[in-house]
Motif scaffolding. Structure first.
Motif, short mmCIF file in Angstrom:
data_model
loop_
_atom_site.label_atom_id
_atom_site.label_comp_id
_atom_site.label_asym_id
_atom_site.label_seq_id
_atom_site.Cartn_x
_atom_site.Cartn_y
_atom_site.Cartn_z
N UNK A 16 38.65 6.59 68.83
CA UNK A 16 37.64 7.56 67.66
C UNK A 16 36.29 6.26 68.29
N UNK A 17 36.54 5.48 68.96
CA UNK A 17 34.97 5.13 69.58
C UNK A 17 33.62 4.49 68.77
N UNK A 18 35.05 3.11 68.76
CA UNK A 18 34.19 2.29 67.87
C UNK A 18 33.49 1.87 69.12
N UNK A 19 33.40 1.39 70.12
CA UNK A 19 33.22 1.10 71.43
C UNK A 19 31.50 1.44 71.31
N UNK A 20 31.59 3.00 71.40
CA UNK A 20 30.66 4.31 71.14
C UNK A 20 29.71 3.27 70.07
N UNK A 21 30.41 3.43 68.95
CA UNK A 21 29.40 2.93 67.40
C UNK A 21 28.89 2.25 67.45
N UNK A 148 41.51 -3.76 66.48
CA UNK A 148 41.39 -1.75 65.97
C UNK A 148 42.03 -2.21 64.54
N UNK A 149 41.64 -1.01 63.21
CA UNK A 149 41.99 -1.81 62.41
C UNK A 149 43.40 -2.49 62.33
N UNK A 150 44.45 -1.82 62.93
CA UNK A 150 45.37 -2.11 62.60
C UNK A 150 45.91 -4.03 62.85
N UNK A 151 44.32 -4.64 64.18
CA UNK A 151 44.60 -6.04 64.11
C UNK A 151 43.42 -6.54 62.41
N UNK A 152 42.75 -5.64 62.78
CA UNK A 152 41.08 -6.66 62.08
C UNK A 152 41.49 -6.89 60.41
N UNK A 153 42.28 -6.92 60.03
CA UNK A 153 42.54 -7.62 58.68
C UNK A 153 43.39 -9.12 59.06
N UNK A 193 36.05 6.35 62.23
CA UNK A 193 37.14 7.37 62.09
C UNK A 193 36.58 8.51 62.66
N UNK A 194 37.79 9.18 62.95
CA UNK A 194 37.77 11.32 63.05
C UNK A 194 37.87 11.85 61.77
N UNK A 195 37.59 12.73 61.16
CA UNK A 195 37.39 13.51 59.83
C UNK A 195 38.95 13.78 60.01
N UNK A 196 39.00 14.08 60.52
CA UNK A 196 40.62 14.61 60.89
C UNK A 196 41.56 13.82 61.36
N UNK A 197 41.21 12.52 60.73
CA UNK A 197 41.98 11.26 60.50
C UNK A 197 42.23 10.43 60.17
N UNK A 198 41.42 10.88 58.74
CA UNK A 198 41.02 9.49 58.19
C UNK A 198 41.93 10.04 56.20
N UNK A 209 32.45 11.47 66.45
CA UNK A 209 33.18 13.56 67.08
C UNK A 209 32.87 14.81 66.20
N UNK A 210 31.71 14.21 65.35
CA UNK A 210 31.97 15.21 64.30
C UNK A 210 31.51 16.98 65.34
N UNK A 211 32.89 17.72 65.00
CA UNK A 211 32.50 18.98 65.71
C UNK A 211 31.71 20.09 65.52
N UNK A 212 30.64 20.85 65.55
CA UNK A 212 29.69 21.70 64.46
C UNK A 212 30.76 22.89 64.71
N UNK A 213 30.77 23.77 63.44
CA UNK A 213 31.49 25.53 63.90
C UNK A 213 30.75 25.97 64.81
#
Length: 307
Positions: A16-21, A148-153, A193-198, A209-213
């Motif tokens: 999801x690009x968390x390092x970039x964010x 990642x979220x799988x290990x963050x908690x 997150x990516x919108x289509x995976x939330x 990584x939100x893509x414009x129309x």
């Protein structure tokens, strides 16, 4: 009175690009005269790659000038080095600690006791967030590129992790102190997150990584109704001197784009009652120019909201 420097923990599913964010957030926080520490704890050297600098050692190094002219420092935390530092800090085992490292004891200890490993990783960041120069904190903000979220908690719940390993002593006190900081108002957890995976109901989210129309309403309607055929596209391409054989590929790409837009819209609707910050998809490789662009969005939409 603040008990520590504000800590920003950035997590998200892999890809999801968390390092970039996290890097862009550090750039956004580095206002004029401010010092920000950007940390990673997974040993991937993702920060060094983003900023095009040599692999980071276990020391804090200045790597960039932030969005407002402040300084961004970076630190790659590894458990083995953190344990050696810990042994020196609490038990004064300088040479003895290094001797243990030669015999592989350090690696053994951090492997068989993953809870202790996480205490060491987060403990170094805890120390940086609490460090002062006189009456002033050394850093104005600390940003952690977290697992990642799988290990963050589990990663952040260090107190519970060491409960069965240490009932008292420095390790237990360190874990308790870290948990107090993690639960304080100075700590902010950001999920990327990516919108289509939330899929998770959360209070705030950074949609990356939100893509414009890219298609007009009429083109989208033509693609969906099959009025816009590969033959028609091929003739149009031939008419302007392009290879008409790529028409089926363009049709498939167009329909894929429409489906992605639908997924984004559906997930955006599910998050309409939450604070959402949207970062655009960047097709080229991420460089410092791209990080500045993302940092400007985060400073406008995320940091002002949090302040």
């Amino acid at each position: 009175m603040a008990l520590s420097t504000p800590l920003h923990i950035v997590s998200g599913k892999g890809g999801t690009g968390k390092t970039t964010v996290a890097a862009a957030l550090a750039m956004a926080l580095a206002d004029t005269g401010k010092r920000v520490l950007l940390c990673e704890v997974e040993g991937r050297q993702g920060i060094a790659q983003l900023f095009d600098v040599p692999p980071l050692p276990y020391e804090e190094r200045k790597i960039a000038v932030g969005l407002g002219g402040g300084e961004v420092f970076a630190l790659a935390v590894d458990a083995e080095s953190a344990l050696l530092e810990y042994l020196q800090m609490y038990y004064k085992l300088g040479r003895a600690g290094r001797a243990l490292d030669k015999f592989g004891i350090i690696d053994f200890a951090t492997t068989i006791a993953p809870g202790v490993r996480d205490v060491l990783l987060t403990g170094k960041i805890y120390e940086a967030a609490k460090r002062k120069n006189g009456s002033r904190f050394v850093y104005d903000a600390v940003v952690m590129d977290a697992p990642p979220t799988g290990r963050i908690t589990r990663f952040l719940a260090v107190n519970e992790e060491v409960a069965g390993l240490a009932k008292a002593g420095p390790v237990k006190r360190q874990a308790d102190s870290i948990m107090s900081m993690m639960r304080s108002r100075q700590t902010h957890v950001h999920l990327v997150t990516l919108l289509e995976e939330m899929r998770l109901p959360v209070g705030a989210v950074i949609a990356n990584m939100v893509r414009p129309a890219l298609l007009s309403d009429s083109t989208q309607q033509a693609l969906e109704s099959a009025e816009l055929t590969a033959e028609a596209v091929s003739r149009s391409l031939d008419g302007i001197g392009l290879d008409g054989h790529v028409a089926p590929i363009l049709i498939a790409e167009g329909r894929g784009h429409i489906e992605r837009q639908r997924l984004q819209a559906a997930q955006r609707a599910e998050l309409e009652n939450h604070a959402v910050v949207e970062l655009p998809a960047i097709s080229e490789a991420i460089d410092q120019g791209a990080l500045f662009d993302l940092a400007r969005i985060l400073r406008t939409d995320l940091l002002k909201e949090a302040s």
